[in-house]
Design a protein around this motif. Structure first.
Motif, PDB file in Angstrom:
ATOM      1  N   UNK A 187       0.818  -1.214   0.000  1.00  0.00           N
ATOM      2  CA  UNK A 187       0.000   0.000   0.000  1.00  0.00           C
ATOM      3  C   UNK A 187       0.855   1.269   0.000  1.00  0.00           C
ATOM      4  N   UNK A 188       0.372   2.279  -0.722  1.00  0.00           N
ATOM      5  CA  UNK A 188       1.051   3.572  -0.829  1.00  0.00           C
ATOM      6  C   UNK A 188       0.070   4.673  -0.427  1.00  0.00           C
ATOM      7  N   UNK A 189       0.522   5.584   0.444  1.00  0.00           N
ATOM      8  CA  UNK A 189      -0.325   6.699   0.875  1.00  0.00           C
ATOM      9  C   UNK A 189      -0.580   7.643  -0.288  1.00  0.00           C
ATOM     10  N   UNK A 190      -1.716   8.299  -0.242  1.00  0.00           N
ATOM     11  CA  UNK A 190      -2.124   9.217  -1.308  1.00  0.00           C
ATOM     12  C   UNK A 190      -1.549  10.606  -1.041  1.00  0.00           C
ATOM     13  N   UNK A 191      -0.412  10.910  -1.660  1.00  0.00           N
ATOM     14  CA  UNK A 191       0.199  12.221  -1.493  1.00  0.00           C
ATOM     15  C   UNK A 191       1.692  12.136  -1.301  1.00  0.00           C
ATOM     16  N   UNK A 192       2.285  13.297  -1.064  1.00  0.00           N
ATOM     17  CA  UNK A 192       3.733  13.418  -0.914  1.00  0.00           C
ATOM     18  C   UNK A 192       4.083  14.081   0.409  1.00  0.00           C
ATOM     19  N   UNK A 193       5.173  13.625   0.996  1.00  0.00           N
ATOM     20  CA  UNK A 193       5.755  14.314   2.142  1.00  0.00           C
ATOM     21  C   UNK A 193       6.950  15.105   1.614  1.00  0.00           C
ATOM     22  N   UNK A 194       6.810  16.436   1.549  1.00  0.00           N
ATOM     23  CA  UNK A 194       7.907  17.283   1.079  1.00  0.00           C
ATOM     24  C   UNK A 194       8.935  17.397   2.197  1.00  0.00           C
ATOM     25  N   UNK A 195      10.101  16.851   1.968  1.00  0.00           N
ATOM     26  CA  UNK A 195      11.138  16.824   2.992  1.00  0.00           C
ATOM     27  C   UNK A 195      11.528  18.235   3.400  1.00  0.00           C
ATOM     28  N   UNK A 196      11.605  18.456   4.704  1.00  0.00           N
ATOM     29  CA  UNK A 196      11.979  19.764   5.228  1.00  0.00           C
ATOM     30  C   UNK A 196      13.278  20.242   4.569  1.00  0.00           C
ATOM     31  N   UNK A 197      13.301  21.502   4.080  1.00  0.00           N
ATOM     32  CA  UNK A 197      14.497  21.988   3.377  1.00  0.00           C
ATOM     33  C   UNK A 197      15.781  21.915   4.194  1.00  0.00           C
ATOM     34  N   UNK A 198      15.669  21.910   5.529  1.00  0.00           N
ATOM     35  CA  UNK A 198      16.859  21.865   6.379  1.00  0.00           C
ATOM     36  C   UNK A 198      17.254  20.452   6.770  1.00  0.00           C
ATOM     37  N   UNK A 199      16.443  19.470   6.390  1.00  0.00           N
ATOM     38  CA  UNK A 199      16.719  18.097   6.795  1.00  0.00           C
ATOM     39  C   UNK A 199      17.815  17.489   5.934  1.00  0.00           C
ATOM     40  N   UNK A 200      18.653  16.630   6.504  1.00  0.00           N
ATOM     41  CA  UNK A 200      19.680  15.951   5.698  1.00  0.00           C
ATOM     42  C   UNK A 200      19.036  14.870   4.829  1.00  0.00           C
TER      43      UNK A 200
END
Length: 246
Positions: A187-200
């Motif tokens: 199963x895949x969630x519906x949508x995207x998690x935009x990675x925090x710009x400051x995260x490695x």
């Protein structure tokens, strides 16, 4: 039509053109007012999401089957491990003057659900027939990000189901939720998690976490302009077709 010392006698086609123009311009004004109301609801929802703060992202297959999932505009913290061997690349993404890809890496949650994490933009290789193979952390990770739906194209022609299953990574052109899900057996969630710009662990990330765009007041300004143009059309009709009686 006699109006005091003046005679108003427009041709029938002039009246028809003016009325059609007024109708179109007024409709555009009403559309802008509806957009203003919609944006006001977005402002309220965005403020609510900001006030809620980061939420722990926990999704099970049962949640997806019931139609539940992360809420757009909210910030989430998710734990799991990246599946770097099965990444998707959003094709034809421009950064400055360069063309490249947005890197979507599945984050496998403890429940087995995959969450597509947008880790940013990478440049296309010099050889356009090759695809980049962006690296991803191998260990367990805890990522923070902002939730949004899969990006939509301005126009979509024909079917958008893209399940070629011909190796990884796979470059797709604005896939729908169904197209993303058919790439995987879990199963895949519906949508995207935009990675925090400051995260490695990411690449070029300059996205705006404010999904509202134009504020409600701007749409009211545009609406007033359309209504003013409709009024001007009527004034022109009257001025051009009114003459003083001899």
């Amino acid at each position: 039509m006699q109006i005091g010392p003046y005679r108003f006698a427009p041709p029938w086609w002039g009246v028809v053109l003016a009325l059609v123009g007024v109708l179109i311009l007024s409709s555009l004004g009403m559309w802008q007012i509806e957009r203003a109301h919609y944006k006001q609801r977005l402002v309220v929802a965005h403020a609510k999401a900001q006030a809620a703060g980061p939420q722990q992202l926990r999704i099970t297959p049962a949640d997806l089957a019931a139609g539940h999932g992360p809420r757009r505009g909210y910030r989430y913290v998710a734990s799991g491990h990246y599946d770097a061997a099965h990444q998707l690349l959003l094709a034809d993404q421009v950064q400055g003057t360069q063309t490249g890809y947005r890197v979507w890496t599945p984050l496998v949650l403890p429940s087995g659900v995959r969450v597509m994490v947008d880790r940013g933009w990478v440049a296309a290789p010099d050889d356009r027939h090759e695809l980049p193979t962006p690296p991803a952390p191998n260990d367990a990770v805890r990522v923070r990000g902002y939730w949004q739906g899969f990006p939509q194209p301005g126009l979509r022609f024909g079917a958008d189901r893209q399940c070629d299953h011909r190796g990884w990574p796979r470059a797709l052109n604005y896939p729908s939720t169904a197209s993303v899900r058919c790439q995987y057996e879990t199963p895949v969630a519906d949508g995207l998690l935009l990675l925090n710009p400051k995260a490695p662990g990411g690449f070029v990330r300059d996205w705006d976490e404010d999904p509202i765009g134009l504020r409600p007041w701007a749409h009211y300004v545009y609406a007033s302009q359309w209504f003013l143009m409709a009024l001007i059309a009527l004034i022109i009709l009257v001025v051009v077709n009114t003459r003083r009686r001899a």
